[in-house]
Design a protein around this motif. Structure first.
Motif, PDB file in Angstrom:
ATOM      1  N   LYS A 115     -15.927  45.320  66.757  1.00 25.31           N
ATOM      2  CA  LYS A 115     -15.294  44.515  65.729  1.00 25.31           C
ATOM      3  C   LYS A 115     -15.210  43.092  66.253  1.00 25.31           C
ATOM      4  O   LYS A 115     -14.470  42.793  67.198  1.00 25.31           O
ATOM      5  CB  LYS A 115     -13.893  45.046  65.419  1.00 25.31           C
ATOM      6  N   LEU A 116     -15.983  42.195  65.646  1.00 22.97           N
ATOM      7  CA  LEU A 116     -16.063  40.818  66.118  1.00 22.97           C
ATOM      8  C   LEU A 116     -15.096  39.917  65.347  1.00 22.97           C
ATOM      9  O   LEU A 116     -14.804  40.174  64.166  1.00 22.97           O
ATOM     10  CB  LEU A 116     -17.486  40.278  65.949  1.00 22.97           C
ATOM     11  N   PRO A 117     -14.616  38.861  65.987  1.00 23.93           N
ATOM     12  CA  PRO A 117     -13.797  37.869  65.269  1.00 23.93           C
ATOM     13  C   PRO A 117     -14.604  37.258  64.125  1.00 23.93           C
ATOM     14  O   PRO A 117     -15.842  37.267  64.135  1.00 23.93           O
ATOM     15  CB  PRO A 117     -13.476  36.830  66.349  1.00 23.93           C
ATOM     16  N   GLU A 118     -13.925  36.703  63.148  1.00 26.15           N
ATOM     17  CA  GLU A 118     -14.581  36.184  61.950  1.00 26.15           C
ATOM     18  C   GLU A 118     -15.625  35.122  62.271  1.00 26.15           C
ATOM     19  O   GLU A 118     -16.719  35.105  61.706  1.00 26.15           O
ATOM     20  CB  GLU A 118     -13.528  35.607  60.988  1.00 26.15           C
ATOM     21  N   HIS A 119     -15.314  34.211  63.181  1.00 24.99           N
ATOM     22  CA  HIS A 119     -16.243  33.133  63.532  1.00 24.99           C
ATOM     23  C   HIS A 119     -16.785  33.302  64.957  1.00 24.99           C
ATOM     24  O   HIS A 119     -16.976  32.327  65.683  1.00 24.99           O
ATOM     25  CB  HIS A 119     -15.549  31.778  63.398  1.00 24.99           C
ATOM     26  N   ALA A 120     -17.020  34.509  65.332  1.00 22.99           N
ATOM     27  CA  ALA A 120     -17.440  34.801  66.709  1.00 22.99           C
ATOM     28  C   ALA A 120     -18.702  34.053  67.107  1.00 22.99           C
ATOM     29  O   ALA A 120     -19.644  33.912  66.314  1.00 22.99           O
ATOM     30  CB  ALA A 120     -17.665  36.306  66.859  1.00 22.99           C
ATOM     31  N   VAL A 121     -18.699  33.562  68.346  1.00 28.98           N
ATOM     32  CA  VAL A 121     -19.897  32.978  68.963  1.00 28.98           C
ATOM     33  C   VAL A 121     -20.318  33.934  70.070  1.00 28.98           C
ATOM     34  O   VAL A 121     -19.554  34.182  71.007  1.00 28.98           O
ATOM     35  CB  VAL A 121     -19.616  31.578  69.532  1.00 28.98           C
ATOM     36  N   VAL A 122     -21.512  34.475  69.953  1.00 23.67           N
ATOM     37  CA  VAL A 122     -21.980  35.520  70.854  1.00 23.67           C
ATOM     38  C   VAL A 122     -23.091  34.983  71.749  1.00 23.67           C
ATOM     39  O   VAL A 122     -24.058  34.384  71.258  1.00 23.67           O
ATOM     40  CB  VAL A 122     -22.498  36.735  70.058  1.00 23.67           C
ATOM     41  N   GLY A 123     -22.963  35.201  73.040  1.00 21.65           N
ATOM     42  CA  GLY A 123     -24.035  34.920  73.990  1.00 21.65           C
ATOM     43  C   GLY A 123     -24.466  36.229  74.631  1.00 21.65           C
ATOM     44  O   GLY A 123     -23.625  37.088  74.921  1.00 21.65           O
ATOM     45  N   VAL A 124     -25.757  36.400  74.815  1.00 19.95           N
ATOM     46  CA  VAL A 124     -26.294  37.631  75.386  1.00 19.95           C
ATOM     47  C   VAL A 124     -27.139  37.298  76.602  1.00 19.95           C
ATOM     48  O   VAL A 124     -27.962  36.376  76.558  1.00 19.95           O
ATOM     49  CB  VAL A 124     -27.151  38.404  74.348  1.00 19.95           C
ATOM     50  N   TRP A 125     -26.931  38.065  77.681  1.00 26.25           N
ATOM     51  CA  TRP A 125     -27.672  37.841  78.922  1.00 26.25           C
ATOM     52  C   TRP A 125     -28.374  39.126  79.352  1.00 26.25           C
ATOM     53  O   TRP A 125     -27.906  40.229  79.061  1.00 26.25           O
ATOM     54  CB  TRP A 125     -26.732  37.360  80.030  1.00 26.25           C
ATOM     55  N   PHE A 126     -29.485  38.959  80.064  1.00 27.26           N
ATOM     56  CA  PHE A 126     -30.290  40.094  80.490  1.00 27.26           C
ATOM     57  C   PHE A 126     -30.560  40.010  81.989  1.00 27.26           C
ATOM     58  O   PHE A 126     -30.657  38.916  82.556  1.00 27.26           O
ATOM     59  CB  PHE A 126     -31.653  40.090  79.783  1.00 27.26           C
ATOM     60  N   SER A 127     -30.725  41.152  82.612  1.00 29.00           N
ATOM     61  CA  SER A 127     -31.256  41.190  83.977  1.00 29.00           C
ATOM     62  C   SER A 127     -32.181  42.385  84.086  1.00 29.00           C
ATOM     63  O   SER A 127     -32.080  43.339  83.307  1.00 29.00           O
ATOM     64  CB  SER A 127     -30.137  41.265  85.021  1.00 29.00           C
ATOM     65  N   PHE A 128     -33.089  42.336  85.050  1.00 28.17           N
ATOM     66  CA  PHE A 128     -34.153  43.324  85.149  1.00 28.17           C
ATOM     67  C   PHE A 128     -34.420  43.621  86.610  1.00 28.17           C
ATOM     68  O   PHE A 128     -34.521  42.710  87.435  1.00 28.17           O
ATOM     69  CB  PHE A 128     -35.411  42.764  84.474  1.00 28.17           C
ATOM     70  N   ASP A 129     -34.526  44.904  86.944  1.00 31.87           N
ATOM     71  CA  ASP A 129     -34.751  45.293  88.333  1.00 31.87           C
ATOM     72  C   ASP A 129     -36.220  45.444  88.681  1.00 31.87           C
ATOM     73  O   ASP A 129     -36.556  45.805  89.806  1.00 31.87           O
ATOM     74  CB  ASP A 129     -34.013  46.606  88.635  1.00 31.87           C
ATOM     75  N   GLY A 130     -37.100  45.197  87.725  1.00 29.52           N
ATOM     76  CA  GLY A 130     -38.528  45.230  88.003  1.00 29.52           C
ATOM     77  C   GLY A 130     -39.050  43.850  88.362  1.00 29.52           C
ATOM     78  O   GLY A 130     -38.344  43.038  88.959  1.00 29.52           O
ATOM     79  N   ASN A 131     -40.269  43.568  87.960  1.00 30.55           N
ATOM     80  CA  ASN A 131     -40.903  42.299  88.302  1.00 30.55           C
ATOM     81  C   ASN A 131     -40.795  41.296  87.154  1.00 30.55           C
ATOM     82  O   ASN A 131     -40.157  40.260  87.282  1.00 30.55           O
ATOM     83  CB  ASN A 131     -42.376  42.543  88.664  1.00 30.55           C
ATOM     84  N   THR A 132     -41.397  41.626  86.019  1.00 31.21           N
ATOM     85  CA  THR A 132     -41.406  40.699  84.891  1.00 31.21           C
ATOM     86  C   THR A 132     -40.963  41.410  83.620  1.00 31.21           C
ATOM     87  O   THR A 132     -41.555  42.408  83.221  1.00 31.21           O
ATOM     88  CB  THR A 132     -42.814  40.113  84.675  1.00 31.21           C
ATOM     89  N   LEU A 133     -39.936  40.877  83.001  1.00 26.27           N
ATOM     90  CA  LEU A 133     -39.426  41.411  81.738  1.00 26.27           C
ATOM     91  C   LEU A 133     -39.843  40.476  80.613  1.00 26.27           C
ATOM     92  O   LEU A 133     -39.605  39.273  80.675  1.00 26.27           O
ATOM     93  CB  LEU A 133     -37.907  41.532  81.778  1.00 26.27           C
ATOM     94  N   THR A 134     -40.450  41.035  79.584  1.00 27.55           N
ATOM     95  CA  THR A 134     -40.844  40.274  78.406  1.00 27.55           C
ATOM     96  C   THR A 134     -39.942  40.683  77.247  1.00 27.55           C
ATOM     97  O   THR A 134     -39.677  41.871  77.054  1.00 27.55           O
ATOM     98  CB  THR A 134     -42.310  40.553  78.037  1.00 27.55           C
ATOM     99  N   LEU A 135     -39.456  39.710  76.484  1.00 33.96           N
ATOM    100  CA  LEU A 135     -38.643  40.005  75.310  1.00 33.96           C
ATOM    101  C   LEU A 135     -39.523  40.016  74.071  1.00 33.96           C
ATOM    102  O   LEU A 135     -40.329  39.103  73.854  1.00 33.96           O
ATOM    103  CB  LEU A 135     -37.529  38.981  75.137  1.00 33.96           C
ATOM    104  N   ALA A 136     -39.368  41.047  73.264  1.00 43.33           N
ATOM    105  CA  ALA A 136     -40.115  41.173  72.017  1.00 43.33           C
ATOM    106  C   ALA A 136     -39.130  41.433  70.889  1.00 43.33           C
ATOM    107  O   ALA A 136     -37.916  41.432  71.092  1.00 43.33           O
ATOM    108  CB  ALA A 136     -41.138  42.308  72.131  1.00 43.33           C
ATOM    109  N   GLY A 137     -39.656  41.678  69.703  1.00 40.28           N
ATOM    110  CA  GLY A 137     -38.774  41.966  68.576  1.00 40.28           C
ATOM    111  C   GLY A 137     -38.179  40.704  67.994  1.00 40.28           C
ATOM    112  O   GLY A 137     -38.875  39.730  67.724  1.00 40.28           O
ATOM    113  N   HIS A 138     -36.849  40.689  67.845  1.00 37.85           N
ATOM    114  CA  HIS A 138     -36.170  39.592  67.154  1.00 37.85           C
ATOM    115  C   HIS A 138     -35.577  38.577  68.131  1.00 37.85           C
ATOM    116  O   HIS A 138     -34.448  38.111  67.938  1.00 37.85           O
ATOM    117  CB  HIS A 138     -35.081  40.171  66.252  1.00 37.85           C
TER     118      HIS A 138
END
Length: 442
Positions: A115-138
């Motif tokens: 349940k997010l606040p009405e005017h929520a500001v969301v930041g998302v971070w990633f980490s990867f234990d392999g070599n190279t992570l590629t982001l796909a999709g949206h």
């Protein structure tokens, strides 16, 4: 306590005599066999900055299926996602850890719809234990970015991070967001941050603090009180922590803070009512407010008079921590020689001072004390960055291995600033720079 000798000719003595470790004898712990494919792709769900998007699992697949599959249960291929949520109207912050699943696999337990606040500001971070992570999709919908404008993103990426930090500074300036001070450690110094030299080590590859549960059949679930009770016998998966590389954030919050009597900043977990957890973004907000100079920013270019960092990578610029730059008046290192000098002064001073606490504390490696782990981290970092070559002539131990003088200035007569805390825990300055979208953890 003896005064620490850190003249240019005695730096390796710090690593050998004072820290009781010989660079020749320092042997990294053997790593398990490499996975079949260290390069994976993470598919970003639709509307990733909304409650629905956060509760939709990210899907891990092989970037090149011909090289083999990628599995979240494989510690060499695991990817981790972490969101920090700001309510700009009240200044409250929250944490939510989206789930990662394998392609074609269902979660062991469906993720919680936050349940997010009405005017929520969301930041998302990633980490990867392999070599190279590629982001796909949206990824574009989430305003996702990597270390460069081009794919692949390497081991780190983020979505909407610049807007998150800008909103945080605005809320803080308005008095709505209050970032808690670091507190004092058992050694009488300010509690460390992810930008302290002893934490940063060889590189800035700090990871998120997300933890997942993995069942015996490889299905994943968010780690909450409900899932822990329901999935008895499952294992906990988190980002790897190794001496020379690995998660700076987990090393700090799970091992160093407890040893030094420090308490990391936590926020309510939107997936687990009543629970509070840490996050990468919370760590960075504290860094920007309370980390005294020098701020540990590893130069990504070698010294003009020395070799580039070991590994042969063409590194061409220096990245601030997670697009959340330190205040302009904080001292940072700008070349490899200066950084190596700072590593051998500021890092080793605290490492030695804290030995009475860390020598009795557990480390990420079973059977090894935290002091020994950090000692190895220093040695690996010093060697891996090429500091021995950059700081030639080769150092020699001081007489009897006992330091006799105070730390020397860096080449060019510019001294390294000694860390200090503003009186009463008050920030020395308010951040006044707009975060770069291409920060260290992006």
């Amino acid at each position: 306590m003896a005064t620490l000798s850190l003249t240019l000719g005695g730096l390796l003595a710090v690593g050998a005599s004072l820290l009781s470790v010989s660079f020749a004898d320092t042997v990294p712990v053997a790593a398990p066999p490499a996975p079949s494919d260290p390069d994976c792709t993470l598919t970003v769900p639709d509307a990733p900055l909304t409650a629905r998007g956060l509760a939709t699992p990210y899907v891990l697949t092989a970037t090149d299926p011909a090289k083999g599959p990628c599995h979240e249960s494989n510690s060499h291929q695991a990817a981790f996602v972490q969101a920090t949520v700001l309510d700009p109207d009240t200044g409250k912050v929250f944490v939510y850890n989206p789930l990662v699943t394998d392609k074609g696999s269902e979660p062991a337990v469906a993720p919680v719809l936050p349940k997010l606040p009405e005017h929520a500001v969301v930041g998302v971070w990633f980490s990867f234990d392999g070599n190279t992570l590629t982001l796909a999709g949206h990824a574009a919908a989430g305003k996702c970015a990597g270390r460069s404008p081009m794919q692949p993103f390497g081991q780190f990426a983020s979505c909407n991070a610049a807007e998150f930090f800008n909103s945080a500074w605005s809320a803080q300036s308005a008095g709505r967001l209050v970032v808690p001070p670091l507190g004092m450690a058992r050694d009488g110094r300010p509690c460390p941050t992810t930008r302290d030299l002893g934490i940063v080590g060889q590189d800035h590859d700090g990871n998120v603090t997300t933890e997942y549960l993995i069942t015996a059949r490889g299905a994943t679930a968010q780690r909450t009180a409900a899932t822990t009770g329901r999935l008895s016998g499952s294992t906990v998966a988190r980002s790897a922590v190794a001496p020379s590389t690995g998660s700076d954030n987990l090393l700090l919050t799970n091992f160093i803070d407890p040893a030094l009597g420090c308490t990391p900043w936590t926020a309510p977990d939107l997936a687990d009512p009543g629970s509070r957890v840490t996050s990468l973004a919370l760590n960075e907000l504290q860094v920007a407010n309370f980390k005294a100079s020098p701020v540990g920013l590893v130069p990504l270019t070698g010294s003009p008079t020395g070799p580039p960092p070991v590994g042969g990578k063409d590194r061409t610029r220096q990245f601030p921590a997670d697009g959340n730059p330190p205040p302009a008046d904080h001292a940072t290192t700008t070349d490899l020689r200066t950084y190596c000098q700072a590593l051998a002064t500021v890092d080793t001073q605290r490492l030695l001072r804290d030995k009475e606490f860390t020598a009795k504390a557990a480390s990420p490696q079973p059977g090894r004390t935290l002091f020994d782990f950090l000692n190895q981290r220093f040695a690996d970092s010093f060697t891996g960055l090429g500091c021995r070559q950059v700081l030639a002539p080769a150092p020699s131990p001081t007489a009897g291995g006992t330091p006799t003088v105070t730390p020397s200035p860096t080449a060019g007569g510019k001294p390294i600033a000694t860390p200090s805390q503003a009186a009463g825990g008050t920030p020395t300055t308010m951040p006044n720079q707009i975060p770069s979208v291409f920060g260290n953890h992006f």
